[in-house]
Design a protein around this motif. Structure first.
Motif, mmCIF file in Angstrom:
data_model
loop_
_atom_site.group_PDB
_atom_site.id
_atom_site.type_symbol
_atom_site.label_atom_id
_atom_site.label_comp_id
_atom_site.label_asym_id
_atom_site.label_seq_id
_atom_site.Cartn_x
_atom_site.Cartn_y
_atom_site.Cartn_z
ATOM 1 N N ASP A 12 0.834 -1.208 0.000
ATOM 2 C CA ASP A 12 0.000 0.000 0.000
ATOM 3 C C ASP A 12 0.867 1.257 0.000
ATOM 4 N N GLU A 13 1.952 1.239 0.791
ATOM 5 C CA GLU A 13 2.831 2.413 0.850
ATOM 6 C C GLU A 13 3.526 2.632 -0.495
ATOM 7 N N ARG A 14 3.907 1.516 -1.137
ATOM 8 C CA ARG A 14 4.559 1.636 -2.445
ATOM 9 C C ARG A 14 3.608 2.251 -3.468
ATOM 10 N N LEU A 15 2.362 1.806 -3.454
ATOM 11 C CA LEU A 15 1.371 2.345 -4.398
ATOM 12 C C LEU A 15 1.066 3.810 -4.085
ATOM 13 N N LEU A 16 1.033 4.142 -2.774
ATOM 14 C CA LEU A 16 0.793 5.535 -2.388
ATOM 15 C C LEU A 16 1.902 6.437 -2.914
ATOM 16 N N ASP A 17 3.135 5.992 -2.790
ATOM 17 C CA ASP A 17 4.261 6.789 -3.287
ATOM 18 C C ASP A 17 4.187 6.966 -4.799
ATOM 19 N N ILE A 18 3.746 5.927 -5.503
ATOM 20 C CA ILE A 18 3.590 6.047 -6.960
ATOM 21 C C ILE A 18 2.541 7.108 -7.290
ATOM 22 N N ALA A 39 11.540 15.517 0.124
ATOM 23 C CA ALA A 39 11.531 14.271 0.892
ATOM 24 C C ALA A 39 10.124 13.670 0.889
ATOM 25 N N MET A 40 9.999 12.410 0.474
ATOM 26 C CA MET A 40 8.685 11.804 0.288
ATOM 27 C C MET A 40 7.909 11.706 1.604
ATOM 28 N N SER A 41 8.604 11.501 2.716
ATOM 29 C CA SER A 41 7.901 11.416 4.002
ATOM 30 C C SER A 41 7.164 12.719 4.303
ATOM 31 N N SER A 42 7.806 13.839 3.992
ATOM 32 C CA SER A 42 7.176 15.133 4.212
ATOM 33 C C SER A 42 6.014 15.348 3.243
ATOM 34 N N ARG A 44 4.152 13.067 1.839
ATOM 35 C CA ARG A 44 3.014 12.218 2.267
ATOM 36 C C ARG A 44 2.182 12.931 3.324
ATOM 37 N N ARG A 45 2.880 13.471 4.318
ATOM 38 C CA ARG A 45 2.201 14.109 5.449
ATOM 39 C C ARG A 45 1.424 15.349 5.003
ATOM 40 N N ARG A 46 2.041 16.149 4.159
ATOM 41 C CA ARG A 46 1.397 17.407 3.764
ATOM 42 C C ARG A 46 0.203 17.174 2.840
ATOM 43 N N VAL A 47 0.347 16.236 1.905
ATOM 44 C CA VAL A 47 -0.774 15.939 1.002
ATOM 45 C C VAL A 47 -1.934 15.349 1.788
ATOM 46 N N ALA A 48 -1.617 14.494 2.757
ATOM 47 C CA ALA A 48 -2.674 13.909 3.583
ATOM 48 C C ALA A 48 -3.432 14.994 4.342
ATOM 49 N N GLN A 49 -2.694 15.972 4.885
ATOM 50 C CA GLN A 49 -3.349 17.073 5.596
ATOM 51 C C GLN A 49 -4.238 17.878 4.651
ATOM 52 N N ALA A 50 -3.745 18.116 3.442
ATOM 53 C CA ALA A 50 -4.530 18.885 2.468
ATOM 54 C C ALA A 50 -5.789 18.128 2.061
ATOM 55 N N MET A 51 -5.676 16.816 1.885
ATOM 56 C CA MET A 51 -6.842 16.026 1.467
ATOM 57 C C MET A 51 -7.923 16.039 2.543
ATOM 58 N N VAL A 52 -7.502 16.051 3.802
ATOM 59 C CA VAL A 52 -8.481 16.168 4.891
ATOM 60 C C VAL A 52 -9.152 17.536 4.824
ATOM 61 N N ARG A 53 -8.321 18.561 4.627
ATOM 62 C CA ARG A 53 -8.861 19.937 4.594
ATOM 63 C C ARG A 53 -9.865 20.098 3.458
ATOM 64 N N PHE A 54 -9.545 19.533 2.278
ATOM 65 C CA PHE A 54 -10.413 19.723 1.117
ATOM 66 C C PHE A 54 -11.406 18.567 0.930
ATOM 67 N N LYS A 55 -11.426 17.676 1.924
ATOM 68 C CA LYS A 55 -12.418 16.593 1.939
ATOM 69 C C LYS A 55 -12.379 15.760 0.655
ATOM 70 N N VAL A 56 -11.176 15.320 0.333
ATOM 71 C CA VAL A 56 -10.969 14.458 -0.837
ATOM 72 C C VAL A 56 -10.429 13.123 -0.348
ATOM 73 N N LEU A 227 16.414 22.804 3.848
ATOM 74 C CA LEU A 227 17.041 21.612 3.259
ATOM 75 C C LEU A 227 16.486 20.317 3.840
ATOM 76 N N ILE A 228 16.005 20.361 5.068
ATOM 77 C CA ILE A 228 15.494 19.134 5.697
ATOM 78 C C ILE A 228 14.281 18.576 4.955
ATOM 79 N N TYR A 229 13.659 19.403 4.126
ATOM 80 C CA TYR A 229 12.486 18.932 3.386
ATOM 81 C C TYR A 229 12.845 18.466 1.979
#
Length: 283
Positions: A12-18, A39-42, A44-56, A227-229
């Motif tokens: 599931d994580e591999r497909l999410l990254d794709i 950085a993909m970890s960052s 993932r977190r930011r897109v997830a937060q946005a999807m919650v905000r925009f109810k997608v 740079l950490i991102y």
């Protein structure tokens, strides 16, 4: 051997990254904002937060909407770019700049400083205040750059919530501020508005560390907690830009969790104030 559950999670994580990489490629092609080397970890977190905000619920649906709605993308950009800062953040860093870097910079007849990834401008205004107190501001140009137009507008306004001023004031004094921070702002209904005279020496501009080139020769680059991102490839690109931009023996300031070690340019700089992540370009 991983259990069936573990294998399912990994798949599931591999497909999410794709899906995320496809989304970032689509954003780049549509809007020319390049987050593909973040950085993909960052991401993932930011897109997830946005999807919650925009109810997608699905990334594919989110991508469809973003590509067709520039206003929605502009709002999404606030999630993809980090806007967490404060004035004189990490006061010991600013104290090191004030007491050890500024005396060297004072030997130049004129100065150019680049604050890369300036976000909403807290550290830009902090540097302007310290430069004024050091008697250097009038012969300095500060380039404050970011990819987020909304953040740049906030930065240029020099207006911050009054609720944050008490922390800013403590940081200012810990950084070696010589007066009271209140000497530099007036309170208005929209917040604390910093002295317009400080702004005369600041140029706010759009610039991407992922896609743009060097725009000026500078004496000091401050790029903290940016740079950490980035992934390693983009970190190397950004530090390469700083190296190319800096004059011989110019200074580079990074965030407390950032380092040059193991990067492509680790031998191009030497520690100047090691504990505060202040480096000097090797001549």
């Amino acid at each position: 051997m991983p259990s069936v559950v573990c294998r399912k999670i990994m798949e599931d994580e591999r497909l999410l990254d794709i899906e995320l990489r496809v989304l970032l490629e689509a954003i780049y092609l549509r809007y020319h904002y390049d987050f593909r080397s973040y950085a993909m970890s960052s991401i993932r977190r930011r897109v997830a937060q946005a999807m919650v905000r925009f109810k997608v619920d699905k990334i594919s649906d989110f991508q469809h909407d973003l590509l067709r709605d520039p206003v929605l993308f502009s709002e999404m950009l606030q999630y993809l770019t980090v806007q967490v800062s404060e004035m004189f953040r990490d006061p010991s860093y600013f104290k090191a700049i004030n007491t050890q870097v500024f005396p060297v910079l004072a030997t130049y007849p004129s100065l150019k400083i680049w604050v890369a990834g300036c976000s909403s401008g807290e550290e830009v205004w902090s540097l302007a205040i310290l430069l004024k107190e050091a008697g250097l501001l009038e012969r300095t140009i500060i380039y404050a750059t970011d990819i987020n137009a909304e953040a740049l507008r906030k930065a240029e306004s020099g207006t911050f919530d009054v609720d944050r001023i008490s922390q800013f004031s403590r940081n200012y004094l810990a950084a070696g501020g010589r007066h009271s921070l209140s000497d530099y702002y007036t309170s208005a209904y929209q917040g604390a508005v910093f002295d317009r005279a400080l702004k005369r020496q600041i140029v706010f501009a759009d610039h991407s560390l992922a896609t743009d080139a060097v725009f000026s020769e500078v004496h000091f680059v401050s790029c903290r907690n940016v740079l950490i991102y980035f992934n390693k490839q983009l970190q190397d690109r950004a530090v390469g830009l700083f190296h190319e931009s800096l004059v011989p023996l110019g200074f580079l300031g990074l965030g407390s969790k950032e380092a040059l070690q193991f990067g492509a340019h680790q031998n191009d700089f030497e520690p100047f104030v090691k504990e505060q992540k202040v480096f000097r370009k090797v001549a």
